[in-house]
Design an enzyme around this catalytic site. Structure first.
Site, mmCIF file in Angstrom:
data_model
loop_
_atom_site.group_PDB
_atom_site.id
_atom_site.type_symbol
_atom_site.label_atom_id
_atom_site.label_comp_id
_atom_site.label_asym_id
_atom_site.label_seq_id
_atom_site.Cartn_x
_atom_site.Cartn_y
_atom_site.Cartn_z
ATOM 1 C CE LYS A 1 28.998 -2.896 -19.609
ATOM 2 N NZ LYS A 1 28.985 -4.321 -18.982
ATOM 3 C CB SER B 1 29.239 -6.696 -22.049
ATOM 4 O OG SER B 1 28.934 -6.487 -20.936
ATOM 5 C CB SER C 1 30.211 -8.420 -18.744
ATOM 6 O OG SER C 1 29.449 -9.252 -19.813
#
Lengths: 487, 482
Positions: free
Chosen positions: A79, A154, A178
């Site tokens: 990420k 997210s 997330s």
């Protein structure tokens, strides 16, 4: 032999070990899939093919010389919230669109040490603020199950990348859901460990007391494999906990007979139609068949999770994001007139609207005269919720509930309605407030879109959590389903 | 109508740790700009603070030394504001739960009485960097070497009633932190500085007046000047019908005046909240007692002991313990001088306060740079005690030691200053003098006692002052009597 991208991380590890294929071959395969599919998915912000191939060649050398670890040669995606030495690290923000990190996050460093191969950096909501991956400066990510839908957020880029099999596994972070919510919306297995289990050093902070790094993969076994090397004390993170990391793989196959599963009364009451709850209920039946016992538990303050979270998280973020001021790194506005102009324009132009909304909310709740009514009160409720969870775990081994109130929704459907958007995390936020480990595993589909089952365990009970998830995955195949387009 | 001044001080003392409070960067002063700032100090994305245990120990040491309560649980908080030399956009400090609370410090007033100044609290925090406004052609330079340097902020109650009291208090704290070895006390480099909160009220009034805070005072002289200026300004303002506005003010040493920096309305709302990156600092009694055991003898204790054990005057004891280095020098001298302990203590006190401090003052040196070491001075005093040299000539020896850097014995030998203690040698001189001064001898013997001094003078003249005065006295009395 099946195509490489259809294999789990554990299967790929076995293949590398038996020399069925090399890390370079494996890496090339995923890089070519990224090349082929990422234009439509937008899962990656940065792809690092040259670096990946160099790391893969090194990994093959280690495998050849017998110095490989279990993870050596396996590709992964990080990420873009994790700092990666020498590689663009944007947090999906214009503010960091020029930021080449001069160091590796602890998680990145540890996996590099293991000899894993980084394919690139995945898209996300800007500074991890969002539940749909639509707040990214680099554009929305598409859900591989339906390109018109969001993948959740997210960690939406990581979710889409693994769901579309353009990366075998990815790191994610979870502040209010997330990892789990996008895992649910894309039919993945995602784990958010106990707060303090995985180092936050080098993980760009959103809300420091809630943020925790974790894994998004194809199975509980894969999650166990990666988490094993991510977890553990880090002297550079004072909130990481100095406790040995158990061998997660060793306890995966323990029997679930006698397992006590708590069903959170408040979560099954809240606005869920019979239709929507059906896959979750069916999963509970499977657990009963495996010998588990269902017990209703009540956490009366848990419904206050969302308002509590939307005080605590913005408060911390308003302070954490102060360092992005255009002075030392990141975006700086053109020809500032003076210091105030430099600050206001750099921040005004560098941050997106959701980030600004949270900075403003956080600044407000910490202001003189409001602190007691908001921040202090939220902390009190947070303590109550934590105590209620602790009391529940006196009675049961794990808690189960849906991961998300809905399946993946249309891109654009909720962008103008932040409150509805925030309610997406209604089931996931509690675990963050209490610092508990939690997972989401695939448990079925509604109208062709994946549904996730959330499992929450007590502090540092990751092994139990993975065992419970793995037991289910041994008798079901939801986690093996692939979006046809990417099969 | 007369006025009363009310002063409280916030003293910032830089802790003498090797590395910063939350990072491994060096804290050494004077390195080229930004060479002692790592990613943590620069507030890079993703970095986290890790508390320096040494800084905690030093703060605890201070707390114990001022008789304060050391908190078994204290919490770091973030003080949020934007400034270019504050890399993270917040300063990590302690707010609601400081590490030290409720201490006190006694100061000596001019009339010889003592007064207790209460210390509200002392908390740990990180220093900011420096903004450099000169030499950048319209830009501001930022040096982050100082960012993250550990400080303790020592906050007093508004217990001081004059600039002199404030200076006396500040000096006592300055002495203490150096005794404790937790701060180098270097005021020029900013290691020890204070903000002064100053207000005035009518004598007898119960309520405090509106205060102004004078920032960043880094010399004892400036503190006194700034406070006195501020007091006069406030009184004049009120007496001419105005009111004091709560303000932050800066002292301009060139003009000797304070000027407004910002008003209360312009003040930041710092939005303090507990720093989620750091755990609460939890200390147990074992840890605190361990530090208590390392406390040196404190200046006030030392002064009391000197008075009690050696009958030193309180004033002398105060001067000799006024800095750790002077006290160490003095104690080294009395430990090495041979002879009676009490006499030596007084002798050494006179020499250290007189000759040594005088010479240092004259040459602008610090006691640690003294040209005559404590050991060398002890030897010289021993030579007085064993009658090798007279007290009077010893001063000449000291001057030579100071300028030539040689030991007492070498100087005494080289200059031939060795005292004459040989009875026959002195008798011989006396015989010569009696022979050469028969008239005076006759007068003396007929009752002019005052002439005794004349004969002593003659002996000293002939022996160039080297004859032992006691022996000269005794022998003269015997011989002159006939």
């Amino acid at each position: 032999m099946a195509e490489l991208h259809t294999l789990t991380l554990a299967e790929l590890a076995a293949g590398l070990k038996s020399r069925a294929f090399s890390s370079v071959e494996l890496t090339r395969h995923f890089l070519s899939r990224i090349e082929k599919f990422d234009a439509e998915l937008n899962a990656f912000i940065t792809v690092t093919p040259e670096l990946a191939l160099a790391q893969a060649a090194d990994a093959d050398m280690r495998i050849a010389t017998g110095t490989a670890s279990r993870l050596t040669g396996l590709p992964l995606a990080h990420k873009d919230i994790f700092c990666t030495d020498g590689v663009l690290t944007t947090c999906a923000s214009k503010m960091l669109s020029n930021f080449i990190s001069p160091y590796d996050a602890t998680v990145v460093g540890r996996l590099k040490q293991e000899g894993m191969v980084m394919l690139g950096k995945t898209n996300m909501d800007e500074f991890a603020m969002g539940s749909s991956n639509e707040t990214s400066f680099y554009g929305a990510v598409k859900n591989p199950w339906d390109l018109a839908k969001v993948p959740g957020g997210s960690s939406g880029g990581s979710a889409a990348a693994v769901a579309a099999r353009i990366a075998p596994v990815a790191t994610g972070t979870d502040t209010g859901g997330s990892i789990r919510q996008p895992a649910a919306l894309t039919s993945l297995t995602g784990i958010k460990p106990t707060y303090g289990r995985v180092s936050r050093y080098g993980m760009i902070a959103f809300a420091s007391s809630l943020d925790q790094g974790g894994v998004m993969g194809l199975s509980a076994e894969d999650a166990a494999l990666l988490l094993q090397s991510m977890a553990g004390f880090d002297e550079r993170d004072s909130t990481s906990v100095d406790m040995p990391v158990p061998d997660y793989a060793a306890t995966l196959n323990q029997s679930l007979k006698g397992l006590k599963i708590g069903l959170v009364k408040e979560f099954f009451e809240q606005g869920l139609s019979e239709e929507n709850i059906k896959p979750v209920k069916e999963a509970l039946t499977v657990y009963e068949q495996l010998g588990a016992q269902l017990v209703e538990v009540s956490l009366p303050n848990l419904p206050l999770s969302v308002p509590t979270y939307y005080v605590v998280a913005p408060a911390e973020c308003s302070s954490n994001l102060s360092r992005f001021d255009g002075v030392r790194f990141g975006y700086r506005c053109e020809s500032p007139r003076d210091l105030m102009d430099l600050y206001t324009r750099s921040r005004g132009e560098g941050f997106g609207s959701e980030v600004k909304r949270r900075i403003m909310t956080g600044t407000y709740v910490l202001s003189a005269g409001y602190y007691d009514a908001y921040y202090l009160r939220a902390q009190k409720i947070r303590r109550l919720i934590t105590e209620e969870f602790a009391a529940a775990f006196q009675k049961v081994d794990v808690l189960m509930c849906p991961t998300s109130p809905t399946t993946a929704f249309d891109i654009g459907a909720k962008v103008d309605d932040p409150v509805t958007m925030y309610l997406n995390d209604i089931y996931t936020i509690g675990a963050n407030l209490a610092g508990l480990p939690a997972m989401s595993i695939p448990c079925g589909f509604l109208a062709g879109l994946p549904v996730g089952l959330q499992i929450i365990a007590g502090h540092f009970a990751e092994a139990k959590l993975l065992n419970v998830a793995h037991g289910y995955q041994q008798v079901t195949d939801w986690h093996k389903r692939m979006p046809e387009r990417y099969a | 109508m007369s006025w009363e001044t009310v002063i409280g001080l916030e003293i910032h003392a830089q802790l003498a740790t090797r590395t910063k409070i939350f990072s491994g960067s060096s804290t050494a002063f004077g390195a080229p700009p930004n060479t002692q700032a790592n990613l943590v100090d620069l507030g890079y994305p993703g970095v986290l603070p890790v508390l320096n245990q040494q800084a905690v120990k030093m703060a605890v040491k201070f707390g114990l030394a001022v008789g304060a309560t050391v908190a078994t649980r204290s919490v770091f908080a973030r003080k949020n504001y934007f400034y270019p030399d504050l890399p993270k956009g917040y300063q990590i400090s302690q707010y609601e739960l400081p590490i030290v609370e409720h201490g006190k410090m006694d100061i000596l007033l001019e009339d010889g009485s003592s007064k207790t100044i209460r210390i509200t609290r002392a908390h740990l925090e990180e220093d900011a960097g420096k903004s450099l406004h000169e030499d950048f052609h319209g830009f501001t330079g930022i040096d982050l070497n100082r960012a993250g340097t550990p400080l303790i902020e020592i906050v007093s109650e508004p217990d001081m009633r004059s600039a002199k009291e404030a200076v006396a208090y500040m000096k006592k704290i300055h002495t203490l932190v150096r005794y404790l070895d937790i701060c180098d006390g270097n005021m020029q480099e900013g290691s020890f500085r204070c903000d002064a909160n100053v207000s005035v009220r009518r004598v007898g009034a119960e309520k405090f007046g509106t205060r102004c805070e004078i920032k960043n005072l880094n010399s004892f002289r400036f503190i006194e000047k700034a406070i006195n200026y501020e007091v006069a300004r406030q009184i004049e303002l009120i007496e001419s019908g105005g009111t004091v506005q709560q303000q932050t003010r800066l002292f301009d040493p060139d003009r000797g005046e304070t000027r407004a920096l910002r008003s209360k309305e312009e003040a930041n709302d710092y939005r303090y909240f507990p720093d989620p990156d750091l755990l609460p600092v939890v200390l147990d009694d074992l840890f605190i007692d361990g530090i208590r055991a390392t406390l040196p003898e404190l200046p006030d204790e030392k002064a009391q002991r000197l008075v009690r054990d050696f009958d030193l005057p309180a004033y002398d004891a105060g001067v000799l313990t006024g800095s750790r280095e002077v006290a160490e020098f003095y104690e080294k001298v009395i430990n090495e001088v041979k002879g009676d302990a009490k006499q030596n203590a007084k002798l050494a006190a006179n020499w250290v306060m007189g000759e040594v401090l005088g010479a240092l003052n004259r040459d602008g040196l610090d006691i640690t740079e003294s040209r005559v070491s404590a050991e060398a001075l002890a030897l010289l005093l021993s030579r007085i005690n064993d009658a090798t040299v007279s007290g009077k000539l010893a001063k000449e020896v000291f001057e030579a030691m100071w300028s030539e850097g040689k030991g007492a014995d070498d100087i005494i030998d080289a200059k031939g200053l060795k005292q004459i203690t040989d009875v026959s040698a002195i008798e011989k001189v006396i015989d010569e003098i009696m022979a050469a001064n028969s008239k005076q001898l006759a007068d003396y013997r007929s009752g002019k006692d005052k002439l005794f001094a004349f004969f002593v003078g003659q002996v000293m003249k002939i022996t160039a002052g080297k004859a032992n005065p006691n022996q000269v006295n005794d022998l003269l009395k015997k011989k002159l009597a006939g």
